[in-house]
Design a protein around this motif. Structure first.
Motif, mmCIF file in Angstrom:
data_model
loop_
_atom_site.group_PDB
_atom_site.id
_atom_site.type_symbol
_atom_site.label_atom_id
_atom_site.label_comp_id
_atom_site.label_asym_id
_atom_site.label_seq_id
_atom_site.Cartn_x
_atom_site.Cartn_y
_atom_site.Cartn_z
ATOM 1 N N VAL A 1 6.447 -3.794 -14.096
ATOM 2 C CA VAL A 1 5.439 -4.603 -14.724
ATOM 3 C C VAL A 1 4.244 -4.838 -13.792
ATOM 4 N N ARG A 2 4.320 -4.789 -12.585
ATOM 5 C CA ARG A 2 3.048 -5.163 -11.813
ATOM 6 C C ARG A 2 2.255 -4.006 -11.598
ATOM 7 N N ASN A 3 0.915 -4.128 -11.587
ATOM 8 C CA ASN A 3 0.023 -2.999 -11.419
ATOM 9 C C ASN A 3 -1.295 -3.511 -10.917
ATOM 10 N N ASP A 4 -1.506 -3.716 -9.562
ATOM 11 C CA ASP A 4 -2.686 -4.177 -8.941
ATOM 12 C C ASP A 4 -3.420 -2.816 -8.338
ATOM 13 N N LYS A 5 -3.275 -1.821 -8.962
ATOM 14 C CA LYS A 5 -4.008 -0.674 -8.405
ATOM 15 C C LYS A 5 -3.895 -0.241 -7.079
ATOM 16 N N ASN B 1 0.721 -1.134 0.009
ATOM 17 C CA ASN B 1 0.007 0.048 0.031
ATOM 18 C C ASN B 1 0.990 1.021 -0.110
ATOM 19 N N PRO B 2 0.310 2.408 -0.167
ATOM 20 C CA PRO B 2 1.194 3.693 -0.308
ATOM 21 C C PRO B 2 2.102 3.936 0.814
ATOM 22 N N GLY C 1 -1.017 1.400 -5.994
ATOM 23 C CA GLY C 1 -0.267 2.913 -5.947
ATOM 24 C C GLY C 1 1.288 2.557 -5.532
ATOM 25 N N VAL C 2 1.741 1.292 -5.493
ATOM 26 C CA VAL C 2 3.127 1.028 -5.023
ATOM 27 C C VAL C 2 4.167 0.806 -6.398
ATOM 28 N N ASP C 3 3.633 -0.456 -7.086
ATOM 29 C CA ASP C 3 4.380 -0.868 -8.148
ATOM 30 C C ASP C 3 3.520 0.010 -9.412
ATOM 31 N N PHE C 4 4.337 0.257 -10.649
ATOM 32 C CA PHE C 4 3.998 1.261 -11.582
ATOM 33 C C PHE C 4 2.967 0.506 -12.578
ATOM 34 N N GLY C 5 3.640 -0.546 -13.092
ATOM 35 C CA GLY C 5 2.927 -1.183 -14.177
ATOM 36 C C GLY C 5 2.957 -0.554 -15.436
ATOM 37 N N ILE C 6 3.938 -0.107 -15.893
ATOM 38 C CA ILE C 6 3.999 0.904 -17.102
ATOM 39 C C ILE C 6 4.593 0.083 -18.254
ATOM 40 N N TRP C 7 4.949 -1.199 -18.030
ATOM 41 C CA TRP C 7 5.421 -1.999 -19.171
ATOM 42 C C TRP C 7 4.356 -2.838 -19.587
ATOM 43 N N LYS C 8 3.498 -2.554 -20.527
ATOM 44 C CA LYS C 8 2.369 -3.197 -20.762
ATOM 45 C C LYS C 8 2.806 -4.636 -21.779
ATOM 46 N N SER C 9 4.045 -4.488 -22.059
ATOM 47 C CA SER C 9 4.363 -5.630 -23.124
ATOM 48 C C SER C 9 4.725 -7.011 -22.176
ATOM 49 N N LEU C 10 4.964 -6.753 -21.074
ATOM 50 C CA LEU C 10 5.096 -7.651 -20.143
ATOM 51 C C LEU C 10 4.110 -8.286 -19.173
#
Length: 254
Positions: free
Chosen positions: A175-179, A19-20, A181-190
Motif C-alpha cells: 500500500v505505501r508508496n513514498d517514491k 531507501n533502496p 523505492g522500498v515499498d511498492f504502493g501497487i494497491w491503489k484501492s487502499l
C-alpha cells in the motif's frame, strides 16, 4: 523528548532507513525481483508468511519458495497440477512445512479464481482508518475451502488479539508508496492511513523506550496503542515510522 523532538528524531531515522539500501538486507528484496502486480503481491505474501526468525534464513527460504514456483508465482498458482504441488512437499521454514505451502497455493488459487485476487479481498472489508477487520476476513476467506487445520496458525487474526505483524508488514509493502523505492504502493484501492505498524519484539521494545507504547505484550491491544501514538505524529502515513523503530532496534540496538 517532547512530541516535536520525538517526531524530528523519528523522521530523521525514517530517512536513514527508508531507501533502496534497506532492500539489500530485508525480505522485501524477494518481491522486488518481480515486475507483474500479481507476482509481486503473491511473492510478497508468501515471503511475509515465513518472516520470523533469522533474517538470512527467511530470505534464503523465500528464494527457495520462488524457485519451487518456477520463479513465476502467479502462473504457478493459476495453472499448477498435482505433480507440481508434490515437489513443494520437502520445503520447510521453522514450523511452516511443505503441506502448509501446498495449502497456501491452493487457497491463493481459490482467491484469484473466485474473489478477484488479494487486493480485492483486503479492500472489501476495509475500514476508514484500519485494515485489521480486513485481515480477519481475509483469513476466513483463505480457509473457506477444504484445508488442513494445522495451516490456520500461519495466518494471524487480529480479532483474536494477534498483532498480525507479518500481514501488517505485507500490507505496508503493497500500500505505501513514498517514491523511495522500498515499498511498492501497487494497491491503489487502499490508503497508507489505514495501515498498522508491524509490531514485533524489536519495534515494540524501541517504542516502549521512546514512550510510544506502555503495554508489555506485543498483541492487538498494544498495536492499537502504538497506532494511536504514530497517527499523532503523521495522520496520513503513520507506518513510515516502522522504518525508524525497526532500524533503531535491529541495526542500532537502541
Amino acid at each position: 523528548m517532547n512530541t516535536s523532538e520525538l517526531k524530528e528524531f523519528l523522521n530523521t531515522k525514517v530517512a536513514q532507513y527508508n531507501n533502496p539500501k534497506f532492500i539489500e538486507s530485508d525480505p522485501i528484496q524477494i518481491p522486488h525481483q518481480f515486475f507483474k502486480k500479481e507476482d509481486i503481491e503473491i511473492s510478497g505474501f508468501l515471503t511475509a508468511t515465513i518472516a520470523w526468525g533469522n533474517r538470512k534464513s527467511i530470505i534464503d527460504n523465500a528464494k527457495r519458495m520462488m524457485q519451487l514456483l518456477d520463479d513465476a508465482p502467479y502462473d504457478f498458482i493459476l495453472n499448477h497440477g498435482e505433480t507440481d504441488l508434490r515437489k513443494l512437499l520437502p520445503f520447510v521454514h521453522r514450523t511452516f512445512n511443505g503441506e502448509d505451502f501446498i495449502q497456501f497455493i491452493v487457497s491463493l488459487q481459490h482467491i484469484y479464481n473466485n474473489h478477484k485476487g488479494l487486493e480485492a479481498i483486503f479492500y472489501k472489508h476495509s475500514d476508514k482508518n484500519s485494515l485489521q477487520n480486513s485481515i480477519s476476513n481475509f483469513k476466513k476467506t483463505f480457509f473457506e475451502i477444504e484445508h488442513l487445520q494445522r495451516t490456520q496458525k500461519h495466518v494471524s487474526d487480529p480479532l483474536k488479539n494477534s498483532a498480525a505483524k507479518r500481514i501488517n508488514m505485507f500490507l505496508r509493502w503493497m500500500v505505501r508508496n513514498d517514491k523511495t523505492g522500498v515499498d511498492f504502493g501497487i494497491w491503489k484501492s487502499l490508503s497508507p492511513n489505514q495501515l498498522s505498524c508491524p509490531l514485533d519484539v524489536h519495534s515494540g521494545n524501541v517504542a516502549r523506550k521512546l514512550g510510544l507504547l506502555t503495554r508489555k505484550q506485543n498483541d492487538r491491544k498494544a498495536l492499537v496503542e502504538l497506532d494511536t501514538a504514530l497517527r499523532k505524529l503523521d495522520t496520513n502515513d503513520p507506518v513510515k515510522y516502522d522504518f525508524a523503530l525497526f532500524g533503531l532496534g535491529v541495526f542500532e540496538g537502541f
